[in-house]
Design a protein around this motif. Structure first.
Motif, PDB file in Angstrom:
ATOM      1  N   ARG A 217      -1.852 -14.372  -7.263  1.00 28.44           N
ATOM      2  CA  ARG A 217      -2.896 -14.618  -6.764  1.00 28.44           C
ATOM      3  C   ARG A 217      -3.461 -15.360  -7.545  1.00 28.44           C
ATOM      4  O   ARG A 217      -4.465 -16.372  -7.202  1.00 28.44           O
TER       5      ARG A 217
ATOM      6  N   GLU B 181       0.949  -1.090  -0.197  1.00 30.50           N
ATOM      7  CA  GLU B 181      -0.056   0.096   0.126  1.00 30.50           C
ATOM      8  C   GLU B 181       0.986   1.303   0.076  1.00 30.50           C
ATOM      9  O   GLU B 181       0.415   2.330  -0.154  1.00 30.50           O
TER      10      GLU B 181
ATOM     11  N   LEU C  30      -4.131 -12.594  -0.847  1.00 31.97           N
ATOM     12  CA  LEU C  30      -5.342 -11.945  -1.624  1.00 31.97           C
ATOM     13  C   LEU C  30      -5.810 -10.741  -1.140  1.00 31.97           C
ATOM     14  O   LEU C  30      -6.559 -10.032  -1.714  1.00 31.97           O
ATOM     15  N   GLY C  31      -5.345 -10.406   0.148  1.00 32.14           N
ATOM     16  CA  GLY C  31      -5.723  -9.080   0.775  1.00 32.14           C
ATOM     17  C   GLY C  31      -7.245  -9.005   0.877  1.00 32.14           C
ATOM     18  O   GLY C  31      -7.950  -8.009   0.939  1.00 32.14           O
ATOM     19  N   GLN C  32      -7.773 -10.074   1.462  1.00 31.17           N
ATOM     20  CA  GLN C  32      -9.040 -10.177   1.829  1.00 31.17           C
ATOM     21  C   GLN C  32      -9.404 -11.201   2.894  1.00 31.17           C
ATOM     22  O   GLN C  32      -8.415 -12.269   2.770  1.00 31.17           O
ATOM     23  N   LYS C  33     -10.318 -11.181   3.417  1.00 34.03           N
ATOM     24  CA  LYS C  33     -10.609 -12.200   4.692  1.00 34.03           C
ATOM     25  C   LYS C  33     -11.488 -13.296   3.693  1.00 34.03           C
ATOM     26  O   LYS C  33     -12.181 -13.310   2.989  1.00 34.03           O
ATOM     27  N   LEU C  34     -11.166 -14.508   4.473  1.00 38.34           N
ATOM     28  CA  LEU C  34     -11.945 -15.567   3.727  1.00 38.34           C
ATOM     29  C   LEU C  34     -12.926 -16.330   4.886  1.00 38.34           C
ATOM     30  O   LEU C  34     -12.255 -16.333   6.060  1.00 38.34           O
ATOM     31  N   ARG C  35     -13.668 -17.270   4.897  1.00 39.97           N
ATOM     32  CA  ARG C  35     -14.563 -17.749   5.456  1.00 39.97           C
ATOM     33  C   ARG C  35     -14.156 -18.853   6.091  1.00 39.97           C
ATOM     34  O   ARG C  35     -13.410 -19.904   5.394  1.00 39.97           O
TER      35      ARG C  35
ATOM     36  N   GLU D 217      -5.098 -14.941   3.246  1.00 42.84           N
ATOM     37  CA  GLU D 217      -5.613 -13.654   3.288  1.00 42.84           C
ATOM     38  C   GLU D 217      -4.528 -12.654   3.201  1.00 42.84           C
ATOM     39  O   GLU D 217      -4.872 -11.652   2.482  1.00 42.84           O
ATOM     40  N   THR D 218      -3.601 -12.820   3.502  1.00 46.48           N
ATOM     41  CA  THR D 218      -2.426 -11.951   3.379  1.00 46.48           C
ATOM     42  C   THR D 218      -2.141 -11.550   1.872  1.00 46.48           C
ATOM     43  O   THR D 218      -2.103 -10.433   1.311  1.00 46.48           O
TER      44      THR D 218
END
Lengths: 248, 248
Positions: free
Chosen positions: B170, B149, B205-210, B202-203
DNA sequence: CTATATTGTCTCATTATGGAACAATAATAA
DNA sequence: TTATTATTGTTCCATAATGAGACAATATAG
């Protein structure tokens, strides 16, 4: 030795080209829903190779790829994708190229630029078999289509290059189907039936697909526009025609 | 000017290296589950660049990549993948590199080999932040981690290279998770919990996963072997430990 | 002993996919 | 004209995959 070959030998430094950098092309063509690739043959040597080329000093590499592809097939505006760059030392084998040059009456020295080590960038292309006019390069005698199942033994690591190209192509089918850079659009008429698109897929993947699942999947991608039925080619219900939606 | 730099300037022909061919590296590191990449900084120029290198004349290109990566990070045996080769003419801009060399007290002529046109093969690597010792190359002053970022402006087309690397990484996560060449194995302890693996995903992909879906998916891949619970790190139920199944 | 955070599993609704059935219909054959 | 045939568009249903949450289990902290 013709004029082009003479020029090639004189230019023993490869002037005007980036040194040590080559491109190899896996050119896929569709003939009656058979998948073929374009190979060069060198007479009196029983050597076969992928078409290749070099990058000029003042030329973008991807532009060079389009130029060479046009020189070999007479086609422009086709689907072209870079997939891997091959840089093993094992590629560096003077023997086959020397054989080829000698069979053409040339007698290159050990440090002729064509005999030096090359790193090669692999591209694959998808073209319409009908529209292409295969043209051999200055060193080759013929430029001929071969089906994937009947490939002859290939020079150097060209077999590996073909395998990697096919693997990449198959993996990217869905992702690169739509949009301005669609691989399928140049291979189909402006309007086409779902069956024709499905046969293209089946040809590339080398396997049959389920009709209803295929239709469902294609329509769900939201990249096809349905036109009026106009087909009149068989003893059966007329299929819809489709075209790709080209976003502005 | 230190000894290495002197050697670099003397070697104004780039002897021993393949001419015109470079490699650029996007080296991803994990720090407390933040994704960072390694950048070189040139003092007094405000120029930032990706670590790069060249291929020796008697060296496989992929081996050269491992060598350079080891020189920059001190690490061997890490995950490394070639993702694209960049060959636009727009890459050919003498200005920034000349600025850098002059800031180091060098005064290269126009045809110094470092100032010629280069085609660059892009590689990305995933490494364990803790184990790396970032080391600048002879021309650079520092070699520092930046979070994605907060990247500074980068030289030439290096921003494009970073974006393409991240996109490729990714897209390939699942496909290259298991096996002898797993990207994840070098980043985890020999035995790890499902939560640790999920945080890695998650790191990147930059998003939370279930949580439940992730567990289901990983177990269905049949590349993990469940060990006995041994964890004792928190006020909660002990998780199972896993390790990758390495087929022989 | 209780509280708390995290884990492994389960449930259930939703969505996707495989595989087949069925009516529609354009050319062809009778 | 009528029947036949091949292919199409759609529907259906069983099965599989996925999203989202519930719940009991339990290792440590207090």
């Amino acid at each position: 030795m013709n004029e082009k070959e003479a020029r090639l030998e004189q230019n023993s430094e490869g002037a005007g080209y980036l040194p040590g950098l080559a491109m190899d092309f896996v050119i896929f063509g569709f003939d009656q829903y058979q998948l073929k690739i374009l190979l060069l043959e060198y007479r009196n040597t029983s050597l076969f190779a992928l078409p290749g080329g070099f990058v000029k000093e003042n030329e973008n590499m991807n532009d060079a790829a389009r130029r060479v592809l046009s020189e070999r097939t007479g086609l422009s505006d086709i689907y072209l994708d870079q997939f891997y760059t091959f840089g093993d030392l094992a590629r560096y084998d003077q023997a086959p190229l020397r054989t080829i040059m000698q069979a053409k009456g040339m007698n290159p020295t050990d440090d002729h630029w064509l005999l030096r080590r090359f790193v090669s960038v692999g591209y694959y292309a998808l073209i319409d078999f009908i529209k292409a006019t295969p043209t051999p390069d200055p060193l080759s005698d013929t430029c001929v289509w071969y089906t994937l199942e009947n490939l002859p033994e290939l020079m150097l690591d060209h077999k590996t290059i073909v395998e990697k190209a096919l693997e990449t192509l198959r993996a990217d089918l869905d992702r690169k189907l739509g949009g301005i850079d669609s691989w399928a659009a140049p291979l189909l008429a402006k309007a086409f039936t779902m069956g024709e698109l499905q046969k293209l897929y089946e040809t590339i993947l080398g396997q049959k697909l389920r009709r209803s699942s295929f239709q469902r999947k294609m329509l769900s991608l939201a990249i096809l526009e349905r036109l009026e039925k106009q087909y009149s080619g068989g003893a059966h219900k007329a299929p819809y025609l489709y075209q790709f939606i080209m976003e502005k």
